[in-house]
Scaffold this active site. Sequence first.
Site, PDB file in Angstrom:
ATOM      1  N   GLY A 148      29.956  27.795  37.081  1.00 46.08           N
ATOM      2  CA  GLY A 148      28.773  27.102  37.589  1.00 46.08           C
ATOM      3  C   GLY A 148      29.076  26.058  38.647  1.00 46.08           C
ATOM      4  O   GLY A 148      28.203  25.699  39.429  1.00 46.08           O
ATOM      5  N   SER A 197      38.655  19.013  37.136  1.00 47.04           N
ATOM      6  CA  SER A 197      38.235  18.875  38.545  1.00 47.04           C
ATOM      7  C   SER A 197      39.407  19.098  39.492  1.00 47.04           C
ATOM      8  O   SER A 197      39.566  18.380  40.471  1.00 47.04           O
ATOM      9  CB  SER A 197      37.622  17.481  38.797  1.00 47.04           C
ATOM     10  OG  SER A 197      36.593  17.221  37.886  1.00 47.04           O
ATOM     11  N   ARG A 198      40.247  20.107  39.193  1.00 44.52           N
ATOM     12  CA  ARG A 198      41.408  20.335  40.046  1.00 44.52           C
ATOM     13  C   ARG A 198      41.428  21.729  40.649  1.00 44.52           C
ATOM     14  O   ARG A 198      42.383  22.089  41.326  1.00 44.52           O
ATOM     15  CB  ARG A 198      42.736  20.056  39.330  1.00 44.52           C
ATOM     16  CG  ARG A 198      42.916  20.486  37.888  1.00 44.52           C
ATOM     17  CD  ARG A 198      42.807  21.944  37.567  1.00 44.52           C
ATOM     18  NE  ARG A 198      43.864  22.753  38.131  1.00 44.52           N
ATOM     19  CZ  ARG A 198      43.833  24.068  38.195  1.00 44.52           C
ATOM     20  NH1 ARG A 198      42.778  24.738  37.732  1.00 44.52           N
ATOM     21  NH2 ARG A 198      44.808  24.761  38.709  1.00 44.52           N
ATOM     22  N   ALA A 206      40.213  17.007  50.698  1.00 41.10           N
ATOM     23  CA  ALA A 206      39.281  16.918  49.570  1.00 41.10           C
ATOM     24  C   ALA A 206      39.983  16.494  48.286  1.00 41.10           C
ATOM     25  O   ALA A 206      41.160  16.763  48.086  1.00 41.10           O
ATOM     26  CB  ALA A 206      38.606  18.272  49.351  1.00 41.10           C
ATOM     27  N   GLY A 234      38.855  16.216  43.825  1.00 42.40           N
ATOM     28  CA  GLY A 234      37.888  16.732  42.851  1.00 42.40           C
ATOM     29  C   GLY A 234      36.754  15.757  42.599  1.00 42.40           C
ATOM     30  O   GLY A 234      36.952  14.545  42.614  1.00 42.40           O
ATOM     31  N   VAL A 235      35.554  16.304  42.374  1.00 41.96           N
ATOM     32  CA  VAL A 235      34.399  15.439  42.105  1.00 41.96           C
ATOM     33  C   VAL A 235      33.481  15.965  40.995  1.00 41.96           C
ATOM     34  O   VAL A 235      32.466  15.353  40.713  1.00 41.96           O
ATOM     35  CB  VAL A 235      33.505  15.235  43.367  1.00 41.96           C
ATOM     36  CG1 VAL A 235      34.185  14.367  44.388  1.00 41.96           C
ATOM     37  CG2 VAL A 235      33.098  16.555  43.969  1.00 41.96           C
ATOM     38  N   GLU A 240      33.575  16.385  37.593  1.00 50.48           N
ATOM     39  CA  GLU A 240      33.333  15.677  36.327  1.00 50.48           C
ATOM     40  C   GLU A 240      32.725  14.300  36.563  1.00 50.48           C
ATOM     41  O   GLU A 240      31.959  13.799  35.737  1.00 50.48           O
ATOM     42  CB  GLU A 240      34.658  15.448  35.587  1.00 50.48           C
ATOM     43  CG  GLU A 240      35.319  16.688  35.074  1.00 50.48           C
ATOM     44  CD  GLU A 240      36.733  16.341  34.629  1.00 50.48           C
ATOM     45  OE1 GLU A 240      36.914  16.163  33.423  1.00 50.48           O
ATOM     46  OE2 GLU A 240      37.627  16.247  35.476  1.00 50.48           O
TER      47      GLU A 240
END
Lengths: 781, 163
Positions: free
Chosen positions: A488, A530-531, A733, A735-736, A738
Amino acid sequence: MTRELKYVGKPIARADAVDKVTGAAQYTHDLCLHGMLHTALVLSPHASARIVSIDIEKAEQVQGVRAVLTGNGLCYQLGLYLQDKCILARDIVRYHGEPVVAIAADTLDIANAACRLVEVQYEALPSLLDPRDAMEESAHLVHPDLHTYNYMKGVFFPKAHSNIAHHQKIRKGDFDRAFEKADIRLTASFYNPPVQHVPMETHAAVAQALPGNRIEIWTSSQSPYTVRHLLSVCFGLPHADVRVHVPYVGGGFGGKAGLGLEPLAYVLSRAAGGRPVKVVATREQEFNTLPSRQGLHSTIEIATSNDGKIVALKSTYIWDAGAYADYGVNIGRSAAYSGAGPYSIDNCWIDSYVVYTNKVFGTAFRGFGHLEVLWGIERAMDLMARKLGMDPVEFRKRNLLKEGDTTITGEAFTSGHGNPQQCLEAVAEAIEWRTPSAPPIEPHKVRGKGIAMLHKAPAMPTSTSCAVVIKLDEDGGADVLVSGVDYGQGTYTVLRQIAAEELRIPIEKVHITWECDTAFSPYDWQTVASRFAYMGGNAIIEAAADCLDQIRFVAAQALDVAPEDLECEHGTVYPKGHPDRGIPYSQLALGYTFENGNSIGGPIIGHGRFIAKGLTHLDPDTGQGLPAQFWTYGAHSVEVEVDTETGEIEILNIVSALDAGKVLNPKLCVGQVVGGVVQGLGSALWEGFVFDEKGRLLNPAFVDYKIPTAKDIPHRTQQILLENPQPGGPYGARGVAEHPMISIPSAIGNALYDALGIEFTTLPLNYERILTRIREKAESS
Amino acid sequence: MYDIRFTVNGQPEHATVPATMTLLDLLRDRLALTGTKEGCGIGECGACTVLLDGKPITSCLMLAVEADGHDIETIEGEAVGGGLSVLQQAFIDTGAIQCGFCTPGMIMSARGLLNRTPDPSDENIVEAIAGNLCRCTGYEAIIAAVRLAADRLAGAKQGRGQS
C-alpha cells in the site's frame, strides 16, 4: 548541466491502481487451490493456564476433517530475534486467544464444527497483566525456559530466570551529577495501551507440503525472504526447498513482518497428506490471537538550566511485550536509542525493558515504538517548558539537534541528517502558533493548539541488504524484480519512476512484477522500517547502470564507437551528439544482429544491490554506537476544539512537516502523510485494548474497538515536505512512511492542555477520559 | 437448499444454495467474483459492499437466498466497455488507493451515492462512506475522488446538454 528529471519527483499514479479499482487485484484471501482445505482454531479462554488434557477424538471423526493438530508433537521454537514462540500452545497457554488446537477440513464450516467438539481441560494459573509487576523478583515466569532460547547474540540481552526478554541501556555523560546540579527538574509518567494494526486484509496464508520435504507458501506478508529463512531454519530444510509467494497484500503496518500463520498452515498441510491448507484469521483473531502493538509505561526525568537548556534526561521504558517478545525486543532496543527525542542531551540514561506478561503479544507497528516513547517525551517537553515559563516552541528550538551535536548514542549530527528546526518552524508558522485560537461561538466549547517533534531511523540489523534484477524486454521495456513488498505504501511506483529515469525509457515501459516469489525475485530482508525506497531505490540505480553498461558494450561493437562515447536517451543508445545514429534498446535487449546475420551480446539482465553501510552493534553497557542508516525528522502542529459538556474533541487542523530529503512522488508521499496522521489519530483518541481482571480481551471487534472512519478525520490537514538531501539516499531521499503517525497523540495531548489546562498522561484521549478530567478539575477548583 | 434467480452485473444467474450461505460467499466462492472482500464478517467494515437494486448493502450480512429476484452489482461490473468508469478513474487521479483492500467496497458505496445523489455535498459523501473502513489513506483522497467523479459526471452531462 544537470539533467532534468522526467519521472522522479513527479506525481505519477500508482502502478497497481487499475488492478485495485477493478477488483482484479488478487490477495491471499482470494487464493483458492485445487483440493485446498480450510482451517479453524480452538483458542485459549484463559490468559494463563496449564493444559491438563486435550480430547480431539470426536473432532477427528467428523466427516471432512483432514487434520487435527495440538502443540504436542510440534516441538519447534520460532522467532526472528528471540526464538520464544511455538506453533500451537504446548503444556501452558500464555494469553487469552492463543491457539491450542488447529483443524483443517474440506470446508470452513466443517472445521468450525469440529473445533466445537474438542475438549480442553485447563488448570487456571495466576495471570501477569502489568509488566511492572512482572519485573518483580517474586513474579511467576511467563517463560521459565527463557535461558534456553536461541536469540540474536550481542544485540539482545534476555535476562535468565526473569520476565525480562531484553534490557537496552543507553548511557551518555554523567546523568546523576548533571541532574543533581541542574536548576530545574521534572519527573513525569505516561502510559500507552496495546493497540491493533487493523489491516483490512486479516492475516492469511496458504501452504502446501510437497513431496521431498519441500514447502510452497502463499502469504499476506511483508517479509517473503524472512518467512523463507525462518521456516527453513525451523524445519531444517534447504532454503531453496521453501518457496514463498506474496501476492497483493491488504495492509500490514508492521503486523505482517516476521512470521505469522505460515508455519501453522504448513504443519497442517503436512498432516493432511500434502493437501494445500488455507489459514485466514477472523477479525476477532486479528485482535486477540495475532500480534498487536506493545503497551508502554514511561517515566521521564528531565533537568534543565534556568535558561532552558536540557542538561540531563533519564527515561525508564517498560514495554508490555505480552506472551511472546520475539519482535518486541527490537522495539525496546530501537525506541531506546532514539528514546530522548530529537534533542541534544549531554547526559542521558535510558533503561528500556521488554517484559513478558499474559496478554496478546506485541510486534512491529508503524513507528516501531516511537509513537509510544514520544507520547511521553513530547508531553514532558511541554511540561518542562511550562515549568520554565518558556514557550514550548522556543524551548524545543533551544534543544533540538544541530550540526556539531551528538545523539545519545554518540552519532555526530550533520547537515545530511535533515533539519528538525525547519520542520518545527514550518508547522508553528502554518498553525499561527503566536496567535491564540479564535474562541468558538458556543460557550461550552474551548480551543487549543499543540505542537510536537518526531524522529525515527530504520530499526534493522547492521547487515540488512537487498537486491534488484532488471530484465530488458524485446520491445525495449524492462521487467523489474524485487522482493520488498508494496502493501500500500506505493514503493513499487516510486521504484518504477527511478528505473525509468535511470534506464532512460518511458515509464510505461517499466514493469514491476507484483507477486514476489522467492524462487525468482532477488533477496530483500523485510519490508519494514521505511527503508524500502531508500535501499531498493539505490539497488535499482545500480541495476539500471549495469543494464546501460551492457547496452553500451554491445552497441559499441555495432556502431564501432568506444562505449564511453555512447549515451542513452529515449530508449536508444547513440554516439554522443548523434541521436540520429542510434540503436533502439529493442534491437539490443536479446542481442544485436548485424545485417549479415552475425549476432553479438545476448539477453541483457542487470543486477543491483545495497547493504546497510557503517552500522554497528550498540555497546551492551552504554548503548553507544551507530544504529541508524539515516534519520528522518519532522513535526506536527494541531488545533483542537473540545466540548466541555461531553468531552467530545474535534480536530480542526493538523499540520505536518517532514524532511523527506527528496520527495520522489509528491502524490504518494502526501498520501502516506495523511494516512499516517489519521492512523495516529486513532492511537490518540480511540484505540486501546481493554482487558478484564483475568486478562481476557474485552474489545476484539470493530463494535468495541473503533478505528477512525471518514467522519472522524480532521477538518483540515496540511503537509509540508522539506527536501534537505540525504547523502547516500536515492536522489537524496530518506524514508517517510512510518513517521507521519508518530507524535500525533503528543501534539493533541499538548493542545488539550492549551484548551483545558489539564495534563493528560494516558492514552487514548477518548471522550470519557477527557470529560472525567474536566469534571475532576471543576470539582477541585 | 434453495433455488434462486438473480442478476449479477446485468447477467442472469441461477444458483442452488443452502439457507446459511451469505451473499458474500455466493459471490466469492460460487461466482468467483473475488473483487468483493471480507474484512470482518459482521457488517462493521464495509469491504463487502455491493449494490442490491442500486443501493449499497453489506453482502456479509445478507443471505444468498435474499438475493432471489434482485439485481446485484459488484466491482467487477463497474468498468465499462473495456475502460474504467469515471468513478474508478477519479480514485486513481486523487490517489485514493493504497493497499486496495477496501477500494472495491468503497467504490460501490460511492456508486450507490451517485446513483441517488448525482451532486453530493461533502457531508453526503462522508455519510455514504462512513461505514467503509480504510486503514491506509485517511479518507481525504477518497472523499476528493467521489467529489471529482461527481463533478466530471455533471460536466459531461452539462456538455451533452449544450451540444
